[in-house]
Every structure is written in structure tokens, then in C-alpha cells.
Design a protein around this motif. Structure first.
Motif, short mmCIF file in Angstrom:
data_model
loop_
_atom_site.label_atom_id
_atom_site.label_comp_id
_atom_site.label_asym_id
_atom_site.label_seq_id
_atom_site.Cartn_x
_atom_site.Cartn_y
_atom_site.Cartn_z
N ASP A 32 0.84 -1.20 0.00
CA ASP A 32 0.00 0.00 0.00
C ASP A 32 0.88 1.25 0.00
O ASP A 32 2.10 1.18 0.00
CB ASP A 32 -0.98 -0.01 1.18
CG ASP A 32 -0.28 0.11 2.53
OD1 ASP A 32 0.92 0.44 2.57
OD2 ASP A 32 -0.95 -0.12 3.56
N ARG A 33 0.26 2.41 0.03
CA ARG A 33 1.01 3.67 -0.10
C ARG A 33 1.87 3.96 1.12
O ARG A 33 2.76 4.80 1.06
CB ARG A 33 0.04 4.83 -0.33
CG ARG A 33 -1.02 5.00 0.73
CD ARG A 33 -1.96 6.13 0.40
NE ARG A 33 -3.01 6.24 1.38
CZ ARG A 33 -3.51 7.39 1.81
NH1 ARG A 33 -3.06 8.52 1.32
NH2 ARG A 33 -4.47 7.42 2.70
N PHE A 34 1.60 3.26 2.23
CA PHE A 34 2.41 3.44 3.44
C PHE A 34 3.56 2.44 3.52
O PHE A 34 4.32 2.46 4.47
CB PHE A 34 1.53 3.33 4.68
CG PHE A 34 0.39 4.30 4.71
CD1 PHE A 34 0.63 5.66 4.91
CD2 PHE A 34 -0.92 3.88 4.54
CE1 PHE A 34 -0.42 6.56 4.93
CE2 PHE A 34 -1.97 4.77 4.55
CZ PHE A 34 -1.72 6.12 4.76
N GLY A 35 3.63 1.55 2.55
CA GLY A 35 4.69 0.56 2.55
C GLY A 35 4.33 -0.73 3.25
O GLY A 35 5.14 -1.64 3.32
N ASP A 36 3.10 -0.84 3.78
CA ASP A 36 2.68 -2.09 4.41
C ASP A 36 2.49 -3.17 3.36
O ASP A 36 2.01 -2.90 2.25
CB ASP A 36 1.37 -1.89 5.18
CG ASP A 36 1.55 -0.98 6.38
OD1 ASP A 36 2.67 -0.95 6.93
OD2 ASP A 36 0.58 -0.29 6.77
N ALA A 53 -6.53 -17.57 14.03
CA ALA A 53 -5.06 -17.60 13.96
C ALA A 53 -4.50 -16.59 14.95
O ALA A 53 -5.00 -15.47 15.04
CB ALA A 53 -4.58 -17.29 12.55
N ARG A 54 -3.47 -17.01 15.69
CA ARG A 54 -2.88 -16.15 16.71
C ARG A 54 -1.36 -16.26 16.67
O ARG A 54 -0.81 -17.35 16.53
CB ARG A 54 -3.38 -16.53 18.11
CG ARG A 54 -4.84 -16.21 18.36
CD ARG A 54 -5.05 -14.71 18.48
NE ARG A 54 -6.42 -14.37 18.81
CZ ARG A 54 -7.38 -14.16 17.92
NH1 ARG A 54 -7.11 -14.29 16.64
NH2 ARG A 54 -8.59 -13.85 18.30
N GLU A 55 -0.71 -15.13 16.81
CA GLU A 55 0.74 -15.13 16.86
C GLU A 55 1.23 -15.83 18.13
O GLU A 55 0.72 -15.60 19.22
CB GLU A 55 1.25 -13.68 16.84
CG GLU A 55 2.76 -13.56 16.83
CD GLU A 55 3.22 -12.10 16.91
OE1 GLU A 55 4.45 -11.89 16.91
OE2 GLU A 55 2.35 -11.21 16.96
N LEU A 56 2.21 -16.72 17.97
CA LEU A 56 2.86 -17.46 19.06
C LEU A 56 1.92 -18.43 19.78
O LEU A 56 2.25 -18.93 20.85
CB LEU A 56 3.48 -16.49 20.08
CG LEU A 56 4.51 -15.50 19.50
CD1 LEU A 56 5.01 -14.56 20.59
CD2 LEU A 56 5.66 -16.23 18.85
N GLU A 106 3.84 -12.00 13.37
CA GLU A 106 2.63 -11.22 13.09
C GLU A 106 2.35 -11.15 11.60
O GLU A 106 1.19 -11.14 11.18
CB GLU A 106 2.81 -9.81 13.65
CG GLU A 106 1.59 -8.91 13.46
CD GLU A 106 1.81 -7.52 14.01
OE1 GLU A 106 0.93 -6.67 13.80
OE2 GLU A 106 2.86 -7.29 14.63
N GLU A 107 3.41 -11.15 10.78
CA GLU A 107 3.25 -11.00 9.33
C GLU A 107 2.52 -12.17 8.68
O GLU A 107 1.88 -12.01 7.64
CB GLU A 107 4.62 -10.82 8.65
CG GLU A 107 5.28 -9.47 8.90
CD GLU A 107 5.86 -9.32 10.30
OE1 GLU A 107 6.15 -8.20 10.73
OE2 GLU A 107 6.02 -10.37 10.99
N VAL A 108 2.64 -13.36 9.26
CA VAL A 108 2.04 -14.54 8.63
C VAL A 108 0.74 -14.97 9.29
O VAL A 108 0.13 -15.95 8.86
CB VAL A 108 3.04 -15.73 8.62
CG1 VAL A 108 4.29 -15.37 7.86
CG2 VAL A 108 3.38 -16.18 10.04
N VAL A 109 0.30 -14.26 10.31
CA VAL A 109 -0.92 -14.65 11.02
C VAL A 109 -2.12 -14.66 10.07
O VAL A 109 -2.88 -15.64 9.99
CB VAL A 109 -1.20 -13.71 12.21
CG1 VAL A 109 -2.62 -13.89 12.72
CG2 VAL A 109 -0.22 -13.97 13.33
#
Length: 525
Positions: A48-52, A191-194, A364-367
Motif C-alpha cells: 500500500d502507499r504506506f509501505g505495508d 489464527a494467533r501469533e505465538l 505477526e506478518e504470517v498470522v
């Protein structure tokens, strides 16, 4: 209509120019997802325009995040989203077939075939294809059938750990529940991180109690669900300046506090509210040892009610006696707050069977992607159990294409060109599968076509690793029949709608405003 009759901001496209533009847009949308299909498909990165960044090879996710302005392209994206809503899988196949249908249809129209005849042939071929798929469908009667695991594994992009979780959840709720029309197994996936991978009979709300003083675990909870804000009558500032107004305010507040104590006296020890909870309620419930959750999502509340047997009530119900209030409550074996994951689990409710599948992710990126994969696997398994499976790996498409060629030869008139158009569109997913696996698509299609024709076997396809001809069903490569059927219907519907467009005209600004207002009223914005 001549151009000089139009105001300066209106535009009209020539019909062939319109057709070419629409075909080009459909083809562009299809090309974006073609590289993601199959076991060797790759991912698409969206920025996106913010780089996310979002990285995915899920067709509907890619299309949803795309910035698209062309109306024909948006029609195809909406169709893919409808496919996702209806069966939860097959969005990439739908998009590819729709794009191919428009492109092939356009080529025949430019050669002089009337659009109406092309559409007639497409609809005829679609009906025949659906009929043939149903004839080749393998029914699944046992929830322990190995084919169900294979379906979940394929839809889950080869991740066997996720397929195992989905199958465990399916066994918990049972076949009868899975075949219920209003139950979506995909809604059971979190889905949850960790987090650790986990499957349990129960449901989850993505909230903790409103303060740390409240209990974190309760046995045999009695649960009241309030579909309202929990707060006293809001007296206007000017009203309470008068003596009568102030007395009314004090009386209403005292009545409100009595109602709160009445909830506790009824044995309620868990209160779930979909809006805010005021300080008075929070204080009283904390003192009485009641767990309170505020601003809970409506879907989570619905799932909680179905699993625990609770009935949603409005604030006015709290004025009734304790026995009546208790009759609206749901029950479970245990409720427990997970401090690490910051949500609350309700175990073994007294209502409908409900399984929750918690999927762990390392970062967090793959959650979100792990959740999408697990949801696809759950939807595919449920569709297979409801409607059976067909040979996968492109086998059923090649087999259908052979029959389309025969139908075209026997069909009189220009409608046969529409059947041939459908035939070519059916082969497009197979070509993409072969190309993504590193093989020559035409060569592999020729091999599979010849083997299927020679052995009269619709199950034959190629191995994506070795390239050798295999029996897809024997190797466990199967797809849910409802996914294939809905994909053909959806793709045909949007393709014929695009082919019917003869002229594109820019609407007046006031007409656009009215259209936007209608969409807003329908909740589309």
C-alpha cells in the motif's frame, strides 16, 4: 446517437471498442492470479502507499486488495468474492475461467459470430458441464474418509498440520452439523501469533474481562448475553437542574442498580455485552465476582449464543424477576481467560456443537495468511462432505473439454462457437497448473487428453513433480464438487454479463450521487 448530442462530460464507446476494452480488463485480472494456482503456484506481494505489505496466493485476497477502476474488472472481482461467500474456495479458478470466457467470446464476436449466439452456446455448455460433473462426483459418507484429509491438505496449500487440525474440528462437530446450511466451519478458525495449534469443543470471544479484578476462570458458568448498552437512563444536563428532573434521575439510577443486583441474584456469573458497560455496572459486577465483557463482535456473540444456548436480551429485560432473567441464560462447562492470547474461551456449551480451531503463527506478518489458508481448508472440507469430490489436478477440466468438443460438433448453428469458447476456458486452469509446475502446457494437455480418451478415464492427469500421467483419485488429488460447479456457474454468469455490454456511457454527476446513496443504504460502503 451522434456525438454532438452528448454533453462534454459524457462518453460513448463503439461496441467493438467496448468489447475489446472489457476483454482486456478481464484478461488482466486473470493474469494476476494465474501464477498462484496449483501446488507449485507462487505468491503475490501487495504494497500500500504506506509501505505495508500483504503476501498471499489466495485469489480472492489478491483481488480484494487490488486497486481496480475498470467496471468489467470489478464485476469479475465481485464474482470471486461471491464464490468465496458461497463455498469458501475456488476463487482463483473462477477468475481464470471468467477471464478466458470473456477473451474467447470476444475473439468469436470479432470474427462475426453474434454475441447472443456465443452466450447461448456458453449457457448450453455450462449446463452440460454441471451435469457431467455430478455424474463423476464421488460421494463421501464417512467423516473419517481419507479423501477429506486430502481435500483439506490441497486447499490448505499442502500444509498437513493445518489439514489435521481442520479434520479434528470436523470430527468434533460431526457430519450432521457440517452439512447444516447455516453452519460455516471457516468461522471456527482463529489464527494467533505465538499460539499453539489447538482444537477444542467450544467457542472464543476476542475479549478479556473489563478489568483485572474480575475472575479469570469459572466452572459451570451461567452466561447472560445483552444486545444493548449496559448503562442507566441518560438524563439531559438541563433536565437534572430541576428538582423533579433530579429526583427522576436518582430514582432511575437506583432502579438500574437494583436490576444489576437482580442479575447476580439470578446466578448469572458471566455477562457479555455487545456495546459499552458503565462504571456502575463494572463496580457492582466486580464486587459480586461476575465476569463482564464489553463491545463483543456480533459474530462472536452469535456463535456464543448458539453454543451455550443463551438468548440475546435487551436492557429492558433486566427489570423482570430473577427466574425470568435466568431462563435467558446459556451454560458451559468452563470459561477461561487466556492471558497470553488475550481472548476468552467457553468450553463445552449446552447448546449446539461448536468446535474452535486455533492456528499458531510464528510472526505477526504470517498470522493473516495462516488464517486464510486454514479457512480455505475448512471450507473445502465442508463442501466435499456436503457434495462429494471430483478428480483434481485439472483432470476433470480436460475431461469436460473433450465432451464440449463433441457437443460443439453436434450442435447446429452459431451457438456451437459458444460451446468451443467454453471448452477453451475450461482448459485455461490446466494450462496454468502445468506452466506453474515448469512444464509445457500444450504438451501436457495433449498427453492427458490422449490418455483420458484412450482409457476412457476422467481421473487421469499429470504429476506436478515428475510430469508422469497418474490417476488423480488414487493419488488423493481431489477437489470438492460444489466448488467446481459453483465456479463454472459464477464464471459463466459474469462472462455473459460482460459480453452483453454493447456500449459504455458515463453517467451524470447527480445520477452517480443517487447510485452511491443507494449503495450506502444497502451497506455496500
Amino acid at each position: 446517437m451522434s456525438d454532438n448530442l452528448l454533453s462534454s462530460h459524457q462518453q460513448v464507446d463503439d461496441k467493438f471498442q467496448t468489447l475489446l476494452h472489457n476483454a482486456s480488463a478481464a484478461r488482466a485480472i486473470s493474469q494476476i492470479v494465474e501464477g498462484t494456482i496449483g501446488p507449485k503456484g507462487l505468491d503475490v506481494m501487495m504494497v500500500d502507499r504506506f509501505g505495508d505489505v500483504v503476501i498471499s496466493n489466495d485469489g480472492v485476497t489478491i483481488l480484494k486488495f487490488m486497486e481496480v477502476n475498470h467496471p468489467a474488472a470489478r464485476m469479475i472481482i465481485n464474482t470471486a468474492q461471491a464464490q468465496q461467500e458461497e463455498v469458501g474456495d475456488g476463487t482463483t479458478t473462477t477468475t481464470i475461467i471468467a477471464g478466458a470466457l470473456v477473451a474467447e467470446g470476444c475473439s468469436y464476436v470479432l470474427k462475426g459470430v453474434p454475441v447472443t449466439r456465443v452466450i447461448e452456446g456458453i449457457n448450453y455448455a455450462r449446463d452440460k458441464a454441471v451435469e457431467l460433473i455430478r455424474q463423476q462426483t464421488i460421494k463421501i459418507d464417512d467423516i473419517g474418509d481419507e479423501l477429506l484429509f486430502n481435500v483439506a491438505c490441497i486447499a490448505g496449500r499442502g500444509q498437513k498440520d493445518l489439514a489435521s487440525l481442520i479434520l479434528q474440528g470436523a470430527k468434533l462437530v460431526g457430519k450432521e452439523k457440517l452439512c447444516t446450511r447455516d453452519y460455516r466451519m471457516a468461522d471456527a478458525v482463529w489464527a494467533r501469533e505465538l499460539a499453539e495449534n489447538e482444537v477444542f469443543m467450544g467457542t472464543v470471544i476476542n475479549r478479556e474481562p473489563v478489568n483485572d479484578e474480575m475472575p479469570r476462570r469459572l466452572e459451570n458458568p451461567v452466561i447472560l448475553v445483552i444486545d444493548d448498552a449496559l448503562q442507566p437512563v441518560d438524563a439531559e444536563h438541563e433536565v437534572i437542574k430541576t428538582e423533579a428532573g433530579f429526583k427522576y434521575y436518582i430514582k432511575a439510577r437506583e432502579e438500574y442498580e437494583k436490576n444489576l443486583h437482580r442479575i447476580c441474584d439470578a446466578g448469572i456469573n458471566v455477562v457479555v455485552v455487545d456495546r459499552s458497560v458503565d462504571d456502575i455496572a463494572e463496580q457492582i459486577f466486580t464486587e459480586r465476582g461476575v465476569m463482564v465483557f464489553s463491545r463483543v463482535a456480533s459474530l462472536e456473540i452469535d456463535n456464543l449464543c448458539r453454543h451455550t444456548g443463551a438468548k440475546k436480551v435487551k436492557k429492558a429485560v433486566l427489570k423482570r424477576d430473577a427466574e425470568t432473567i435466568r431462563s435467558y441464560a446459556g451454560r458451559a462447562k468452563r470459561v477461561e481467560v487466556d492471558e497470553k492470547l488475550k481472548h476468552t474461551c467457553f468450553y463445552e456449551g449446552s447448546g449446539e456443537k461448536w468446535a474452535t480451531i486455533i492456528v499458531g503463527a510464528s510472526t505477526e506478518e504470517v498470522v493473516e495468511e495462516r488464517e486464510r489458508i486454514a479457512k480455505d481448508a475448512a471450507s473445502a472440507l465442508q463442501a466435499a462432505l456436503r457434495g462429494g469430490v471430483v478428480p483434481g489436478g485439472g483432470a476433470i477440466e480436460v475431461w469436460l473439454a473433450q465432451h464440449m468438443e463433441e457437443y460443439a460438433k453436434n450442435l447446429e448453428g452459431a451457438a456451437s462457437f459458444g460451446v468451443l469458447c467454453f471448452k477453451e476456458a475450461l482448459l485455461k486452469p490446466f494450462y496454468c497448473l502445468a506452466a506453474n509446475a515448469g512444464f509445457n502446457p500444450l504438451e501436457k494437455m495433449g498427453e492427458v487428453w490422449a490418455c483420458q480418451n484412450r482409457k476412457k478415464n476422467s481421473r487421469l492427469t499429470f504429476d506436478s513433480d515428475t510430469g508422469k500421467i497418474i490417476d488423480a483419485v488414487e493419488k488423493g488429488i481431489v477437489d470438492p464438487a460444489p466448488v467446481k460447479i459453483h465456479a463454472l456457474k459464477a464464471a459463466s454468469e459474469v462472462a455473459t454479463a460482460i459480453l452483453r455490454i454493447n456500449t459504455v456511457i458515463r453517467m451524470k454527476d447527480d445520477a452517480l450521487k443517487k447510485t452511491d446513496m443507494k449503495k450506502e443504504q444497502r451497506g455496500e460502503f
